[in-house]
Design a protein around this motif. Structure first.
Motif, PDB file in Angstrom:
ATOM      1  N   GLN A 153     -19.257 -34.353 -33.696  1.00 22.89           N
ATOM      2  CA  GLN A 153     -19.961 -33.333 -34.473  1.00 22.89           C
ATOM      3  C   GLN A 153     -19.415 -33.236 -35.898  1.00 22.89           C
ATOM      4  N   GLY A 154     -18.099 -33.221 -36.030  1.00 25.11           N
ATOM      5  CA  GLY A 154     -17.520 -33.215 -37.366  1.00 25.11           C
ATOM      6  C   GLY A 154     -17.865 -34.483 -38.121  1.00 25.11           C
ATOM      7  N   SER A 155     -17.894 -35.602 -37.397  1.00 29.72           N
ATOM      8  CA  SER A 155     -18.204 -36.885 -38.021  1.00 29.72           C
ATOM      9  C   SER A 155     -19.666 -36.949 -38.459  1.00 29.72           C
ATOM     10  N   TYR A 156     -20.532 -36.279 -37.722  1.00 30.85           N
ATOM     11  CA  TYR A 156     -21.947 -36.211 -38.140  1.00 30.85           C
ATOM     12  C   TYR A 156     -22.038 -35.566 -39.521  1.00 30.85           C
ATOM     13  N   LEU A 157     -21.323 -34.462 -39.701  1.00 37.04           N
ATOM     14  CA  LEU A 157     -21.354 -33.785 -41.004  1.00 37.04           C
ATOM     15  C   LEU A 157     -20.769 -34.689 -42.093  1.00 37.04           C
ATOM     16  N   ALA A 158     -19.753 -35.458 -41.755  1.00 40.35           N
ATOM     17  CA  ALA A 158     -19.200 -36.412 -42.718  1.00 40.35           C
ATOM     18  C   ALA A 158     -20.248 -37.453 -43.086  1.00 40.35           C
ATOM     19  N   GLY A 159     -21.062 -37.832 -42.110  1.00 37.31           N
ATOM     20  CA  GLY A 159     -22.137 -38.787 -42.375  1.00 37.31           C
ATOM     21  C   GLY A 159     -23.186 -38.219 -43.316  1.00 37.31           C
ATOM     22  N   VAL A 160     -23.494 -36.938 -43.135  1.00 35.43           N
ATOM     23  CA  VAL A 160     -24.439 -36.264 -44.041  1.00 35.43           C
ATOM     24  C   VAL A 160     -23.884 -36.296 -45.462  1.00 35.43           C
ATOM     25  N   ALA A 161     -22.609 -35.935 -45.599  1.00 36.50           N
ATOM     26  CA  ALA A 161     -21.973 -35.923 -46.914  1.00 36.50           C
ATOM     27  C   ALA A 161     -21.954 -37.311 -47.537  1.00 36.50           C
ATOM     28  N   ALA A 162     -21.622 -38.326 -46.730  1.00 40.71           N
ATOM     29  CA  ALA A 162     -21.562 -39.696 -47.239  1.00 40.71           C
ATOM     30  C   ALA A 162     -22.921 -40.162 -47.734  1.00 40.71           C
ATOM     31  N   ALA A 163     -23.963 -39.864 -46.955  1.00 42.10           N
ATOM     32  CA  ALA A 163     -25.313 -40.283 -47.345  1.00 42.10           C
ATOM     33  C   ALA A 163     -25.750 -39.631 -48.650  1.00 42.10           C
ATOM     34  N   ALA A 186     -17.341 -42.874 -34.855  1.00 37.87           N
ATOM     35  CA  ALA A 186     -18.288 -43.812 -35.464  1.00 37.87           C
ATOM     36  C   ALA A 186     -19.728 -43.434 -35.156  1.00 37.87           C
ATOM     37  N   ALA A 187     -19.984 -43.051 -33.914  1.00 40.34           N
ATOM     38  CA  ALA A 187     -21.346 -42.718 -33.508  1.00 40.34           C
ATOM     39  C   ALA A 187     -21.873 -41.504 -34.263  1.00 40.34           C
ATOM     40  N   GLY A 188     -21.061 -40.461 -34.342  1.00 36.57           N
ATOM     41  CA  GLY A 188     -21.492 -39.269 -35.047  1.00 36.57           C
ATOM     42  C   GLY A 188     -21.706 -39.532 -36.524  1.00 36.57           C
ATOM     43  N   PHE A 189     -20.798 -40.301 -37.127  1.00 33.38           N
ATOM     44  CA  PHE A 189     -20.903 -40.611 -38.549  1.00 33.38           C
ATOM     45  C   PHE A 189     -22.174 -41.397 -38.847  1.00 33.38           C
ATOM     46  N   GLU A 190     -22.401 -42.443 -38.086  1.00 31.63           N
ATOM     47  CA  GLU A 190     -23.590 -43.269 -38.307  1.00 31.63           C
ATOM     48  C   GLU A 190     -24.864 -42.452 -38.147  1.00 31.63           C
ATOM     49  N   GLN A 191     -24.911 -41.590 -37.129  1.00 29.21           N
ATOM     50  CA  GLN A 191     -26.093 -40.768 -36.908  1.00 29.21           C
ATOM     51  C   GLN A 191     -26.317 -39.812 -38.082  1.00 29.21           C
ATOM     52  N   GLY A 192     -25.243 -39.212 -38.568  1.00 26.97           N
ATOM     53  CA  GLY A 192     -25.366 -38.297 -39.692  1.00 26.97           C
ATOM     54  C   GLY A 192     -25.884 -38.983 -40.934  1.00 26.97           C
ATOM     55  N   VAL A 318     -13.699 -28.398 -35.001  1.00 28.29           N
ATOM     56  CA  VAL A 318     -13.788 -29.481 -35.977  1.00 28.29           C
ATOM     57  C   VAL A 318     -14.530 -28.930 -37.186  1.00 28.29           C
ATOM     58  N   SER A 319     -14.225 -29.463 -38.348  1.00 28.09           N
ATOM     59  CA  SER A 319     -14.862 -28.965 -39.563  1.00 28.09           C
ATOM     60  C   SER A 319     -14.630 -29.932 -40.709  1.00 28.09           C
ATOM     61  N   LEU A 320     -15.320 -29.691 -41.820  1.00 31.88           N
ATOM     62  CA  LEU A 320     -15.098 -30.455 -43.042  1.00 31.88           C
ATOM     63  C   LEU A 320     -14.282 -29.610 -44.011  1.00 31.88           C
ATOM     64  N   THR A 321     -13.320 -30.227 -44.663  1.00 25.80           N
ATOM     65  CA  THR A 321     -12.541 -29.508 -45.668  1.00 25.80           C
ATOM     66  C   THR A 321     -13.315 -29.455 -46.984  1.00 25.80           C
ATOM     67  N   THR A 322     -12.973 -28.470 -47.813  1.00 26.28           N
ATOM     68  CA  THR A 322     -13.647 -28.303 -49.102  1.00 26.28           C
ATOM     69  C   THR A 322     -12.677 -28.413 -50.278  1.00 26.28           C
ATOM     70  N   THR A 323     -11.491 -28.931 -50.025  1.00 30.94           N
ATOM     71  CA  THR A 323     -10.494 -29.089 -51.086  1.00 30.94           C
ATOM     72  C   THR A 323     -11.062 -29.910 -52.246  1.00 30.94           C
ATOM     73  N   GLY A 324     -10.912 -29.402 -53.447  1.00 23.21           N
ATOM     74  CA  GLY A 324     -11.412 -30.103 -54.625  1.00 23.21           C
ATOM     75  C   GLY A 324     -12.840 -29.774 -54.992  1.00 23.21           C
ATOM     76  N   ASP A 325     -13.518 -29.000 -54.141  1.00 16.87           N
ATOM     77  CA  ASP A 325     -14.917 -28.594 -54.384  1.00 16.87           C
ATOM     78  C   ASP A 325     -15.863 -29.775 -54.569  1.00 16.87           C
ATOM     79  N   HIS A 326     -15.555 -30.897 -53.948  1.00 11.91           N
ATOM     80  CA  HIS A 326     -16.422 -32.070 -54.086  1.00 11.91           C
ATOM     81  C   HIS A 326     -17.734 -31.935 -53.319  1.00 11.91           C
ATOM     82  N   LEU A 327     -17.798 -30.981 -52.391  1.00  7.13           N
ATOM     83  CA  LEU A 327     -18.999 -30.804 -51.573  1.00  7.13           C
ATOM     84  C   LEU A 327     -19.904 -29.683 -52.091  1.00  7.13           C
ATOM     85  N   LYS A 328     -19.489 -29.040 -53.160  1.00 14.22           N
ATOM     86  CA  LYS A 328     -20.191 -27.848 -53.625  1.00 14.22           C
ATOM     87  C   LYS A 328     -21.686 -28.088 -53.839  1.00 14.22           C
ATOM     88  N   ASP A 329     -22.046 -29.228 -54.411  1.00 12.99           N
ATOM     89  CA  ASP A 329     -23.451 -29.502 -54.729  1.00 12.99           C
ATOM     90  C   ASP A 329     -24.296 -29.835 -53.501  1.00 12.99           C
TER      91      ASP A 329
END
Length: 352
Positions: A153-163, A186-192, A318-329
């Motif tokens: 689940q956390g990796s899915y969100l990372a996949g969303v961010a990466a895309a 890997a599965a969650g990331f690819e799906q995201g 599980v969660s995504l970190t926001t350090t550096g505010d790189h996800l703000k947009d």
């Protein structure tokens, strides 16, 4: 206290649970004795930890567990003993490590990593009055608290961010070893990635295979794999590879306009990796510290937690970190994806 998981964790066992690695030269000690902690009856809490390869200071998985121990020392007044696995050890070495902690009166004894599964099963049976913790795997023993996570689940969100952050839709995943547990990442990331940007491509690479667990502790291998991906135009790389991930982050930081995604701990805040913080988009945090602390507190309170508990996205396991505010947009898109997962609208895969 028997604890029941909200989400079934049995899927993470499989063949990976029988694997072992790492070594300290100890030998197994047979014992039919039982050990009990005086915690819960006014005595001092003694918490024993058996780390996987890398131990405290790996900037990732083990360090997340270590934070739980530090909290137990600070808030519960616990006495802590930490032992660490080394490369090349046998199953008997892992058993001996757990036995030494149990015989020393440590309770709970917490095994950090799926490779301890078989050892925990055996040793828990020898020390029925000691509560054991097992991170990243599931034991059927009645005196074991199995602490597992929805890494996918956390990796899915990372996949969303990466895309959303990739310029050309070329992203990569580096797994430490091709085990079922890492394939969840890997599965969650690819799906995201794919559900966010169907035209995107995801390259998946594992550093080692089978029983060779060195892929979790070889930064040079992580760096080499990441460099190969960067050379192919991949501009976002997620490494779920323990200590090897530090090498991947280093490679990404050396190439302008690319992003690394960390794992298990907020790697942008790690002293050893802070110089690369500007290149770390986010980290998929697995809050092992929460499980370690909750187990420790339960023993101190005289009501030890046992059974299976899955720390999910819904409960911030599980969660995504926001350090550096790189996800703000892109935070709105991430929040929307998280809500759909929590509500059950998105079912995240656990296998490729």
């Amino acid at each position: 206290m028997r604890r029941v998981s909200k989400i079934t964790a049995a899927g993470i066992t499989a063949a990976a649970l029988a694997l072992t690695a790492t070594a300290c030269g100890e030998s197994s000690t047979e014992s039919n004795s039982s050990s009990t902690s005086s915690a819960g009856t006014g005595g001092k809490l003694k918490v024993g930890a058996a780390y996987d390869v890398g131990g405290r200071g790996d900037n990732s998985f083990n360090d997340s567990a270590a934070r739980g121990l530090d909290k137990a020392k600070a808030e519960l007044g616990a006495e802590v003993k930490e032992l660490t696995a080394k490369h090349g050890e046998t199953p008997a070495d892992r058993e001996a490590r757990l036995v030494s902690l149990a015989e020393g009166g440590y309770n709970p004894v917490i095994a950090v990593g799926f490779a301890y599964k078989d050892s925990v099963d055996k040793v828990a049976a020898k020390f029925p009055k000691t509560t054991f913790g097992l991170v990243d795997s599931v034991s059927e023993a009645k005196n074991v608290d199995s602490i597992v996570f929805t890494e996918e689940q956390g990796s899915y969100l990372a996949g969303v961010a990466a895309a959303l952050k990739s310029k050309d839709g070329k992203v990569g995943f580096i797994g430490g070893v091709d085990l079922p547990l890492i394939k969840k990442f890997a599965a969650g990331f690819e799906q995201g990635v794919k559900e966010t940007k169907p035209s995107a491509s995801v390259q998946i690479q594992y550093l080692t295979t089978g029983t060779d667990l060195s892929g979790f502790g070889s930064p040079d291998k992580g760096k080499h794999a990441a460099q190969g991906m960067l050379d192919k135009g991949i501009d976002v790389i997620y490494a779920a590879a323990g200590g090897s991930g530090a090498g991947a982050i280093e490679a990404v930081a050396a190439k302008k306009g690319t992003w690394a995604i960390g794992v298990d701990s907020d790697q942008a805040k790690d002293p050893a990796l802070s110089k690369y913080a500007a290149s770390i988009l986010t980290s998929v945090v697995k809050n092992v510290d929460t499980g370690v602390f909750e187990l420790s507190k339960s023993v101190k309170d005289g009501k030890p937690l046992v059974g299976v508990h899955t720390y999910s996205l819904a409960e911030n396991g599980v969660s995504l970190t926001t350090t550096g505010d790189h996800l703000k947009d892109i935070q709105a898109q991430l929040d929307a994806a998280k809500k759909k997962i929590v509500d059950g609208q998105i079912r995240v895969k656990t296998t490729i």
